[in-house]
Scaffold this motif. Sequence first.
Motif, short mmCIF file in Angstrom:
data_model
loop_
_atom_site.label_atom_id
_atom_site.label_comp_id
_atom_site.label_asym_id
_atom_site.label_seq_id
_atom_site.Cartn_x
_atom_site.Cartn_y
_atom_site.Cartn_z
N LYS A 152 3.15 12.90 -4.97
CA LYS A 152 3.79 11.64 -4.63
C LYS A 152 2.75 10.54 -4.42
CE LYS A 152 8.24 12.83 -4.34
NZ LYS A 152 9.32 12.14 -5.07
N THR A 154 2.21 8.95 -1.80
CA THR A 154 1.55 9.15 -0.51
C THR A 154 0.42 10.16 -0.58
OG1 THR A 154 3.30 10.73 0.04
CG2 THR A 154 3.55 8.48 0.87
N ASP A 155 0.38 10.95 -1.67
CA ASP A 155 -0.74 11.87 -1.87
C ASP A 155 -1.94 11.14 -2.48
OD1 ASP A 155 0.55 14.34 -1.06
OD2 ASP A 155 1.71 14.21 -2.91
N GLY A 158 -3.11 5.97 1.16
CA GLY A 158 -2.53 5.96 2.50
C GLY A 158 -3.10 7.04 3.40
N THR A 160 -2.10 9.91 4.40
CA THR A 160 -1.96 11.32 4.05
C THR A 160 -2.51 11.61 2.65
OG1 THR A 160 0.29 10.97 3.20
CG2 THR A 160 0.07 11.60 5.53
#
Length: 365
Positions: A152, A154-155, A158, A160
Amino acid sequence: MADNKATPNSRLTQIKDFLTGNKTASTLPWDPNSTIFPTRKELPTIVGAPEQAAWVWGEDDYIGRLNLLTPTRVAAAAKEIRTGDIVPVNLPLDCPKVPAFNREPFRHEIKVLTENIAYDDIYHLNTQSGTQWDGFRHFAHIPTQTFYNGTKGTDITGPTANLKCSMHHWAEHGIAGRGVLLDYRSYAESKGIHYNPFDTYGITYTELAACGKHQGIDIRPTSQGGDIKIGDILFIRSGWTQQFHLKTPSERSDLALCAHGPGVDEGQRYVGVAQEEEMLDWLHDCYFAAVAGDAPSFESWPTKETYYLHEFILALWGMPLGEMLDLERLSEKCKERRHWFFFFGSCPANVPGGVGSHVNGQAIL
């Protein structure tokens, strides 16, 4: 996890494999050394994955179809080296001077360590500004906003952020195998087919099949009686690079600066393979380890369909995608030899967290 109803009957498959000497990929994760793989229409359903996803090499896999470049296949590909001619396929890092799609141009600085004694380089590089590999972080399956193997956004950025689908996975594995060139531009010229590589033009599967026949190649996979082997690396010459070098610097700049945006706002237009079912089936079922072209977009741009081939090639199938390769000299060498297969090697940049890479590739004939 796969839906068992979508996989072949394991016992029957074992019997067939015993009788034929084949090894069918029927149990997840698939063994890259298998000799028979499911067609696009036979893909198992992967729980939690988008429809038609081929996330089949394991939950922690981030190299996709590069898994097919096994030692056995690479060693077999080396047999294509006959004359020893080396043909690089990379444009200079500063070419184009004005990149398409609003990308930053390459900048090179010389750092003086000690005058007349020692110097360093400093590169400022958008990996998408010239000869490039699109990595699996580059383009998502748009309806689910998911990159290859469940990665995703977010991987990627950001708090995370992690190394899922990072370019360094490709670099650690390496890219080497048998290349095949389909010189569509030369075929089209021989048949009186006229098109502008700087305008939207879709090269269909039917046209590529005719191009292959013209070159003496059956572009179907070996499983269907053709000449394309599992793990081959596909190159398609559309003539974009040829036409680019014929234009003046101001013409190149004007074309690169055309408006770039979604839908009707898209002013960037390029030749590439057509978005169609036959093309999807062929690109999937040949089990290419990677595909590449010479234009800023491997697929015809902008798409005339509701989907992009990038979604299938990168996000759903995990197939490395190369763009803006310089295939001009390779085309001439293949014509001279009347042979369109060769050994190909590429060293992607080993950048943990990287999205893409310059190709650093060369064919050895």
